[in-house]
Enzyme design. Structure first.
Site, mmCIF file in Angstrom:
data_model
loop_
_atom_site.group_PDB
_atom_site.id
_atom_site.type_symbol
_atom_site.label_atom_id
_atom_site.label_comp_id
_atom_site.label_asym_id
_atom_site.label_seq_id
_atom_site.Cartn_x
_atom_site.Cartn_y
_atom_site.Cartn_z
ATOM 1 C CG ASP A 1 -0.194 0.350 2.098
ATOM 2 O OD1 ASP A 1 0.931 0.265 2.564
ATOM 3 O OD2 ASP A 1 -1.296 -0.098 3.918
ATOM 4 C CG ASP B 1 1.527 3.082 4.295
ATOM 5 O OD1 ASP B 1 0.092 2.964 4.796
ATOM 6 O OD2 ASP B 1 2.649 2.105 4.497
ATOM 7 C CG ASP C 1 -3.102 2.636 4.985
ATOM 8 O OD1 ASP C 1 -4.634 2.303 4.461
ATOM 9 O OD2 ASP C 1 -2.496 1.929 5.825
#
Ligand code: DCP
Ligand code: MG
Length: 372
Positions: free
Chosen positions: A205, A207, A297
């Site tokens: 992902d 962040d 995120d």
């Protein structure tokens, strides 16, 4: 081969925060196996062995060269009998039979598959396995299974989000988030964190940390950002968690995995044309969509907690061992919110990551040396 223990190996610390670990891993053949064994222990809720394998992998990652024989690891911390036996197998046969057996194990295969879905943890995976389910298709076609919103998104975008995110894609997302954030608040501060801050080429992902120079101005910021991403048509999924941060509840006496800052777990749509090196290029001839889904995120701490949040979210074992080091070696409590000195009974003043290392009496370690 030279089997004498290199002098540098003689004083490797048991704490990852006292080691420097770049992304260059000379012992991948061992650490990949250790990490699979750790994962399997986690599925079996064997916390001790899980931690032991992860710590062993972390120590091996910090070594300046490949381990050629068992003598070379003498004196290294965190390498137990179990780990050494696995390493001996690999050194002798070039492979680990123990891990090959594991890879064929039906339960391990199923749990690994199920937990690869966004929103599915070991508990849910175990529940599905116990019900006799073995494949993702079986999960989706089993009428009695109720997926939550996050899991539904996890299945919907499964093929995209199980594919690694490249550094170029992370940078492209950085530009999009930056533009969005600064359109709302021109003086907002945005930082890339997680694995990409540590210099990794790929991640699962992306962040980001987000804050405002003036205390309190960060409140509501994330909700604005989410609205704006939705307006742009790139918000595919959003799970927002408001702040539960309460200064009066500090310090937390236990190691908290989750912090209390406002945050959101997103799935964003990234156009291929926005990624450097992929302009006008078709990534995959079978895929003519021209975009992919990416997990992102965003965390928005108040500015006086920024350094703690940055250190925590830059992550890896390094961060975990920093907390353990603080508690065991310094009688201090460190988490994503604060650093508390139990002996002096006070919170230590911090504005930068460097301040935290200094309070702990540790040499500063650059983010790209924290791939523990
Ligand atoms: N983290 C944290 N508090 C949370 C969630 C995460 O301190 N509530 C930390 C631990 C992770 C880091 O943030 O090391 C980033 O989390 P990731 O799971 O994204 O891990 P990485 O970015 O290190 O690796 P990947 O490439 O898999 O994304
Ligand atoms: Mg990450």
């Amino acid at each position: 081969t030279d089997c004498s223990p290199p002098t540098a190996v003689a004083n490797v610390s048991q704490y990852a925060c006292q080691r420097r670990t770049t992304t260059e891993n000379h012992n991948k053949i061992f650490t990949d196996v250790m990490e699979e064994l750790a994962e399997s222990s986690e599925f079996n809720e064997s916390k001790g062995p899980c931690l032991a394998f992860r710590q062993a992998a972390s120590v091996l990652k910090s070594l300046p060269s490949a381990v050629q024989c068992l003598e070379a690891i003498q004196g290294l911390p965190c390498l137990g009998e179990h780990t050494k036996a696995v390493m001996e197998e690999i050194l002798t046969f070039g492979r680990s039979f123990k891990v090959e057996e594991l890879r064929c194990d039906e339960r391990y295969q199923a749990l690994k598959l199920f937990t690869s879905v966004f929103g599915v943890g070991p508990k849910t995976a175990e529940k599905w396995y116990r019900r006799g389910l073995r494949s993702l298709k079986e999960i989706l076609t089993e009428p009695s299974i109720q997926l939550n919103r996050m899991q539904r998104a996890g299945f919907l975008y499964y093929s995209d989000i199980s594919k690694a995110v490249s550094k170029a894609e992370a940078e492209a997302l950085g530009c999009i988030i930056e533009e969005t954030v600064h359109w709302i608040a021109p003086d907002a501060v945005l930082a890339l964190t997680g694995g990409f801050r540590r210099g990794k080429e790929y991640g699962h992902d992306v962040d980001f940390l987000l804050t405002m120079p003036e205390m309190g101005k960060e409140e509501g910021l994330l909700l604005h950002v989410i609205d704006r991403l939705r307006d742009q048509g790139i918000l595919l999924y959003c799970e927002y968690q408001g702040s539960t941060f309460d200064v009066s509840k500090l310090p937390s006496c236990r190691f908290e995995d989750m912090d209390h800052f406002q945050k959101c777990f997103l799935i964003l749509r990234l156009e291929q044309g926005q990624v450097e090196g992929e302009r006008g290029q078709q990534r995959d001839p079978g895929d003519s969509r021209g975009w992919r889904a990416v997990r992102v995120d965003l965390v928005a701490p108040p500015v006086d907690r920024y350094a703690f949040a940055l250190l925590g979210w830059t992550g890896s074992r390094f961060g975990r061992d920093l907390r353990a080091f603080a508690q065991k070696e310094r009688q201090m409590l460190l988490d994503n919110h604060a650093l508390y000195d139990k002996t002096k009974q006070l919170f230590l003043p911090v504005t930068t990551e460097e301040d935290i290392f200094a309070h702990l009496g540790l040499e500063y370690v650059e983010p790209w040396q924290r791939n523990a």
